[in-house]
Design a protein around this motif. Structure first.
Motif, PDB file in Angstrom:
ATOM      1  N   LEU A 150       0.830  -1.202   0.000  1.00  0.00           N
ATOM      2  CA  LEU A 150       0.000   0.000   0.000  1.00  0.00           C
ATOM      3  C   LEU A 150       0.865   1.253   0.000  1.00  0.00           C
ATOM      4  O   LEU A 150       0.553   2.233  -0.693  1.00  0.00           O
ATOM      5  CB  LEU A 150      -0.943   0.000   1.205  1.00  0.00           C
ATOM      6  N   THR A 151       1.962   1.230   0.759  1.00  0.00           N
ATOM      7  CA  THR A 151       2.886   2.373   0.763  1.00  0.00           C
ATOM      8  C   THR A 151       3.451   2.598  -0.631  1.00  0.00           C
ATOM      9  O   THR A 151       3.503   3.730  -1.130  1.00  0.00           O
ATOM     10  CB  THR A 151       4.036   2.129   1.758  1.00  0.00           C
ATOM     11  N   PHE A 152       3.860   1.514  -1.283  1.00  0.00           N
ATOM     12  CA  PHE A 152       4.384   1.605  -2.640  1.00  0.00           C
ATOM     13  C   PHE A 152       3.327   2.158  -3.594  1.00  0.00           C
ATOM     14  O   PHE A 152       3.608   3.038  -4.419  1.00  0.00           O
ATOM     15  CB  PHE A 152       4.850   0.226  -3.104  1.00  0.00           C
ATOM     16  N   ALA A 153       2.098   1.637  -3.479  1.00  0.00           N
ATOM     17  CA  ALA A 153       1.021   2.076  -4.365  1.00  0.00           C
ATOM     18  C   ALA A 153       0.714   3.556  -4.185  1.00  0.00           C
ATOM     19  O   ALA A 153       0.467   4.274  -5.158  1.00  0.00           O
ATOM     20  CB  ALA A 153      -0.233   1.242  -4.104  1.00  0.00           C
ATOM     21  N   VAL A 208       3.853   5.612  -5.748  1.00  0.00           N
ATOM     22  CA  VAL A 208       3.909   5.557  -7.210  1.00  0.00           C
ATOM     23  C   VAL A 208       2.609   6.065  -7.814  1.00  0.00           C
ATOM     24  O   VAL A 208       2.598   6.681  -8.880  1.00  0.00           O
ATOM     25  CB  VAL A 208       4.214   4.119  -7.676  1.00  0.00           C
ATOM     26  N   GLY A 209       1.496   5.807  -7.109  1.00  0.00           N
ATOM     27  CA  GLY A 209       0.197   6.203  -7.621  1.00  0.00           C
ATOM     28  C   GLY A 209       0.048   7.697  -7.816  1.00  0.00           C
ATOM     29  O   GLY A 209      -0.694   8.155  -8.697  1.00  0.00           O
ATOM     30  N   GLN A 210       0.767   8.500  -7.007  1.00  0.00           N
ATOM     31  CA  GLN A 210       0.698   9.955  -7.171  1.00  0.00           C
ATOM     32  C   GLN A 210       1.146  10.381  -8.566  1.00  0.00           C
ATOM     33  O   GLN A 210       0.502  11.210  -9.216  1.00  0.00           O
ATOM     34  CB  GLN A 210       1.583  10.633  -6.114  1.00  0.00           C
ATOM     35  N   VAL A 222      -2.098  10.970 -15.922  1.00  0.00           N
ATOM     36  CA  VAL A 222      -3.441  11.127 -16.477  1.00  0.00           C
ATOM     37  C   VAL A 222      -3.800  12.609 -16.593  1.00  0.00           C
ATOM     38  O   VAL A 222      -4.344  13.059 -17.607  1.00  0.00           O
ATOM     39  CB  VAL A 222      -4.479  10.391 -15.604  1.00  0.00           C
ATOM     40  N   ILE A 223      -3.472  13.394 -15.549  1.00  0.00           N
ATOM     41  CA  ILE A 223      -3.768  14.829 -15.557  1.00  0.00           C
ATOM     42  C   ILE A 223      -3.013  15.534 -16.681  1.00  0.00           C
ATOM     43  O   ILE A 223      -3.575  16.368 -17.406  1.00  0.00           O
ATOM     44  CB  ILE A 223      -3.412  15.460 -14.195  1.00  0.00           C
ATOM     45  N   LEU A 266       2.862   3.901 -15.711  1.00  0.00           N
ATOM     46  CA  LEU A 266       2.248   5.234 -15.674  1.00  0.00           C
ATOM     47  C   LEU A 266       3.162   6.233 -14.995  1.00  0.00           C
ATOM     48  O   LEU A 266       3.281   7.389 -15.420  1.00  0.00           O
ATOM     49  CB  LEU A 266       0.907   5.176 -14.941  1.00  0.00           C
ATOM     50  N   GLN A 267       3.821   5.800 -13.912  1.00  0.00           N
ATOM     51  CA  GLN A 267       4.755   6.680 -13.198  1.00  0.00           C
ATOM     52  C   GLN A 267       5.919   7.103 -14.089  1.00  0.00           C
ATOM     53  O   GLN A 267       6.249   8.284 -14.198  1.00  0.00           O
ATOM     54  CB  GLN A 267       5.290   5.981 -11.951  1.00  0.00           C
ATOM     55  N   THR A 268       6.538   6.121 -14.760  1.00  0.00           N
ATOM     56  CA  THR A 268       7.675   6.452 -15.624  1.00  0.00           C
ATOM     57  C   THR A 268       7.223   7.223 -16.863  1.00  0.00           C
ATOM     58  O   THR A 268       7.946   8.096 -17.349  1.00  0.00           O
ATOM     59  CB  THR A 268       8.425   5.178 -16.050  1.00  0.00           C
ATOM     60  N   SER A 269       6.031   6.910 -17.355  1.00  0.00           N
ATOM     61  CA  SER A 269       5.515   7.641 -18.515  1.00  0.00           C
ATOM     62  C   SER A 269       5.268   9.102 -18.170  1.00  0.00           C
ATOM     63  O   SER A 269       5.524   9.993 -18.986  1.00  0.00           O
ATOM     64  CB  SER A 269       4.215   7.004 -19.015  1.00  0.00           C
TER      65      SER A 269
END
Length: 310
Positions: A54-57, A60-62, A68-69, A145-148
């Motif tokens: 969950l910490t990783f998600a 990286v999720g940010q 997407v934004i 998505l993070q690296t993109s």
């Protein structure tokens, strides 16, 4: 051509500013917020409370959300196609992305295995299928998505925007490479290994910027970056890295960095540039890296550009 294709009367500098100002402002705020904090201890507290996955998600999720934004802003606010933010080709070349991903992913895997063979005492077997496979799913969904986002922001949005404003290719290459390195300054690796690791981060920025300008698109940079973070996160973790994961191996050695951080920048990256250059027949290096950005003239080009939605 990658920058030139958006150099037209439709480019709106006012609409261009909010994204870099907000993101770079967040980097500065994050740096000062962690300057007097032990990042390693803070990470451990989060892991103890939320769990590793969950910490990783959340971390990286940010940046996955930021991706997407950014794409939404480019497509619906600027009216620029995602294709033109990605490449100067008529369509995105997925073969380039997969070739770069496979090349760097294979290199990362082989070098990790060699290090494990030569220095087994530096590693622990960390593999636990019950924990690894949920992490694998999270990593496959979020890391690309993070690296993109990082590639679209630095080698796409900033490189193109600064290039149009300055009418230069070299200036955006320098600015985006340095800011890419500075973005990592709050990483726990910097505190553990020392400022010399910034040579690697900034050098990586220059490598990916050169690849983007020479190849007239982001495809190779997207593949490399995704492989670097994804394969790295799946293979090895450590208590002092930005990515703490349920990986296959755990590095338990005492971290140190000396002039060995120059090796990938001065040796490995030039070899990769040679491979890419030969495979994709790059020419005219001086003009593509240091030349002027020209005004886009649709009558002289066959590609669709800004204003044509994919």
């Amino acid at each position: 051509m990658y920058i030139d294709q958006i150099n037209n009367k439709k480019f709106n500098f006012i609409l261009y500013l909010p994204i870099p100002l907000v993101f770079l402002g967040l980097i500065v705020m994050n740096y000062f917020a962690t300057e007097d904090v032990n990042v390693e201890e803070m990470m451990q507290l989060m892991i103890d409370k939320l769990g590793t996955n969950l910490t990783f998600a959340l971390m990286v999720g940010q940046l996955a959300v930021c991706c997407v934004i950014l794409l939404f802003w480019v497509k619906f606010i600027h009216g620029q196609s995602i294709r033109s933010l990605t490449t100067s080709r008529k369509k995105v070349d997925w073969k380039r992305i997969f070739f770069s991903f496979t090349l760097w992913g294979t290199f990362t895997t082989i070098t990790t295995l060699i290090l494990f063979y030569l220095s087994p005492e530096s590693f622990e077997i960390n593999y636990d299928p019950i924990k690894f496979f949920p992490f694998l799913i999270i990593a496959l969904l979020l890391i690309p998505l993070q690296t993109s986002f990082e590639e679209y922001f630095f080698r796409g949005y900033l490189l193109q925007g600064i290039g149009v404003v300055t009418k230069s290719r070299l200036i955006p290459l320098i600015i985006t490479s340095i800011t890419f390195g500075v973005m990592h300054i709050a990483n726990p690796e910097v505190g553990k290994l020392g400022p010399i690791i910034m040579v690697y981060y900034i050098g990586t920025g220059f490598f990916l910027g050169i690849v983007t300008l020479m190849d007239e698109g982001l495809e190779l940079a997207l593949g490399f970056h995704a492989a670097n973070n994804l394969i790295g996160a799946l293979l090895v973790t450590a208590d002092w890295t930005a990515f703490q994961t349920h990986s296959i191996l755990k590095d338990v050695s005492e971290p140190s960095a000396d002039y060995d951080v120059l090796f990938p920048v001065l040796v490995i990256f030039p070899i990769l540039l040679f491979i890419f250059g030969k495979k994709y027949k790059w020419t005219n290096w001086k003009d593509k890296l240091t030349g002027k950005v020209h005004e886009y003239k649709p009558e002289n080009e066959v590609i669709n550009t800004i204003g044509n939605h994919d």
